[in-house]
Design a protein around this motif. Sequence first.
Motif, PDB file in Angstrom:
ATOM      1  N   THR A 112       0.832  -1.208   0.000  1.00 43.86           N
ATOM      2  CA  THR A 112       0.000   0.000   0.000  1.00 43.86           C
ATOM      3  C   THR A 112       0.869   1.262   0.000  1.00 43.86           C
ATOM      4  N   ALA A 113       1.945   1.234   0.805  1.00 41.47           N
ATOM      5  CA  ALA A 113       2.840   2.402   0.854  1.00 41.47           C
ATOM      6  C   ALA A 113       3.562   2.608  -0.478  1.00 41.47           C
ATOM      7  N   TYR A 114       3.954   1.495  -1.124  1.00 39.45           N
ATOM      8  CA  TYR A 114       4.637   1.606  -2.417  1.00 39.45           C
ATOM      9  C   TYR A 114       3.710   2.191  -3.481  1.00 39.45           C
ATOM     10  N   MET A 115       2.439   1.724  -3.509  1.00 42.32           N
ATOM     11  CA  MET A 115       1.498   2.238  -4.503  1.00 42.32           C
ATOM     12  C   MET A 115       1.191   3.710  -4.251  1.00 42.32           C
ATOM     13  N   ARG A 116       1.222   4.125  -2.988  1.00 46.75           N
ATOM     14  CA  ARG A 116       0.945   5.523  -2.677  1.00 46.75           C
ATOM     15  C   ARG A 116       2.113   6.434  -3.096  1.00 46.75           C
ATOM     16  N   ASN A 117       3.357   5.933  -2.998  1.00 44.06           N
ATOM     17  CA  ASN A 117       4.537   6.748  -3.294  1.00 44.06           C
ATOM     18  C   ASN A 117       5.138   6.447  -4.667  1.00 44.06           C
ATOM     19  N   LYS A 118       4.407   5.718  -5.481  1.00 46.51           N
ATOM     20  CA  LYS A 118       4.908   5.399  -6.817  1.00 46.51           C
ATOM     21  C   LYS A 118       4.961   6.672  -7.673  1.00 46.51           C
TER      22      LYS A 118
ATOM     23  N   GLU B 186      10.333   6.441  -4.367  1.00 48.20           N
ATOM     24  CA  GLU B 186       9.707   5.212  -4.863  1.00 48.20           C
ATOM     25  C   GLU B 186      10.618   4.012  -4.674  1.00 48.20           C
ATOM     26  N   GLY B 187      11.913   4.168  -4.918  1.00 46.86           N
ATOM     27  CA  GLY B 187      12.846   3.052  -4.805  1.00 46.86           C
ATOM     28  C   GLY B 187      12.935   2.519  -3.384  1.00 46.86           C
ATOM     29  N   GLN B 188      12.907   3.421  -2.423  1.00 53.42           N
ATOM     30  CA  GLN B 188      12.989   3.004  -1.022  1.00 53.42           C
ATOM     31  C   GLN B 188      11.786   2.150  -0.630  1.00 53.42           C
TER      32      GLN B 188
ATOM     33  N   LYS C  56      11.417  -2.055   0.422  1.00 53.17           N
ATOM     34  CA  LYS C  56      10.681  -2.575   1.583  1.00 53.17           C
ATOM     35  C   LYS C  56       9.597  -3.559   1.154  1.00 53.17           C
ATOM     36  N   PHE C  57       8.980  -3.271   0.031  1.00 53.09           N
ATOM     37  CA  PHE C  57       7.929  -4.155  -0.467  1.00 53.09           C
ATOM     38  C   PHE C  57       8.499  -5.514  -0.857  1.00 53.09           C
ATOM     39  N   LYS C  58       9.701  -5.518  -1.525  1.00 54.53           N
ATOM     40  CA  LYS C  58      10.317  -6.777  -1.932  1.00 54.53           C
ATOM     41  C   LYS C  58      10.771  -7.587  -0.716  1.00 54.53           C
ATOM     42  N   ASN C  59      11.349  -6.922   0.277  1.00 58.72           N
ATOM     43  CA  ASN C  59      11.794  -7.632   1.484  1.00 58.72           C
ATOM     44  C   ASN C  59      10.609  -8.284   2.217  1.00 58.72           C
ATOM     45  N   ALA C  60       9.502  -7.565   2.300  1.00 60.30           N
ATOM     46  CA  ALA C  60       8.316  -8.121   2.974  1.00 60.30           C
ATOM     47  C   ALA C  60       7.773  -9.314   2.200  1.00 60.30           C
ATOM     48  N   ALA C  61       7.815  -9.231   0.858  1.00 62.07           N
ATOM     49  CA  ALA C  61       7.321 -10.344   0.045  1.00 62.07           C
ATOM     50  C   ALA C  61       8.214 -11.563   0.196  1.00 62.07           C
TER      51      ALA C  61
END
Length: 450
Positions: free
Chosen positions: A399-405, A410-412, A416-421
Amino acid sequence: MDDNRAAHRILRHVKEQGGCLTALQLAELEKLALAVASEQLMITEHMGLLCRDEAPGGLTFYENLFLDIELLLEQKDSLTPELLHLIEEYQRLKQPFPIGEKCAIPFAWKHDLVLLPAIVADYPSTQDISVMLLTPITPETVPCESYLAGQCQEPCKFHRSHGYVLPAEYTVSYEVLELDSLADQLQNGTHVWYKKKDNGEVWKEAQVIQSMSDSSWRVMNDTGKPYLVELGNIMPIKNLNEKEDKEDEEVENDEEIKNNEEIEKAPNSWGAWQAHTTGFAAKMMKKMGYKEGKGLGIDEQGRVDFVQETAYAQDRRLGLGHTAEKKKNKRKKKAPEEKKEEKEEDTIFGYVNSILAQEKSQQEGAAPKPTSIREAYGVIAKLQSELDKALANWNHARTAYMRNKGTASEGQFLEKFKNAANRAKSLQREMDDLQRYVKQTKEKQDMYKF
């Protein structure tokens, strides 16, 4: 009018005494002097209600059954006014209670039959009687005051009673209610009818909880609210069903006592039960030479007393009548530690667990597998909790990645999104491996079952 009432009572006494009455009996019933009782019988005879029988023992009066009123009424047009008045008076006196006199009637209330006081209002027919309840317990039985004053016609516009009609034979004397001894009957716990001062129409059901004095009682109804009721606004409930139940119970108790007495009086000898039968067995044995109290057989060698039973202790019985001493168990008991070790070694599950404990994981870097299914279930529960948290973090990171895309950060957020996945996928793989391990372990255990 007093003579008419007296004649009515005398006629009722005649019926209650079996159809005849003497002056002495009337004096005892009415508590009158013998001369007064004789005079009232003469007056009733003069009215045509009684006829006499002169005997050496004195005068005996019977009900006059020779006066056929129905036959006279068929010739009503040819009768004189005096005779018609006499017939009407006779019909009125033949009724159970004169109009205006108090009586008691049965009334259906809920699932019971209660006795209520009433006053005779009219006789709609020769078999029916119309009464006004003195203690109306339903709105429909409250007497209509306008009707009593002659100002209301059928149907009643006030929805009140113009008379409660029932068969005349159901009415009983007012004295049955025993209202003269009201104070003695109203004890704590007695079920009563009562009416409040502010509502003097419908009487309600309650229970006496306290006797304040001889003229006031405190009662409580179904709502649980207490009321103070004065004398004249309270009367005990006469339940006819309870009276019948008590009478039936007394009859049953009397029959049981009678049966017990008959059993106690019965002779204590062999064959006494045949007193209630045809006695066929006793007759046949007597023909064959049997004598009561003697033994059976040619020489009367049979036993004459009953076989006595012998009771043995339960732990000493090895068979019917056997009383040998119970042998002691000399087998050496094993210590609890030895039993436990033997049990673990002998069970197939212990053997399987020992084999499974020696297996090592073939995947590099993977955590060692649990040594038992129970341990595996514990690890699965912990992994499930961690997996739920990882999935929640992954959803939050997405959700945070889609909001800051499209922004500078965006890279940061993508990292975080990849690590969580990856964390969620890793935990899911461990979960799948453990579930696969549990499945394989169960299959191996099933292979060792014979």
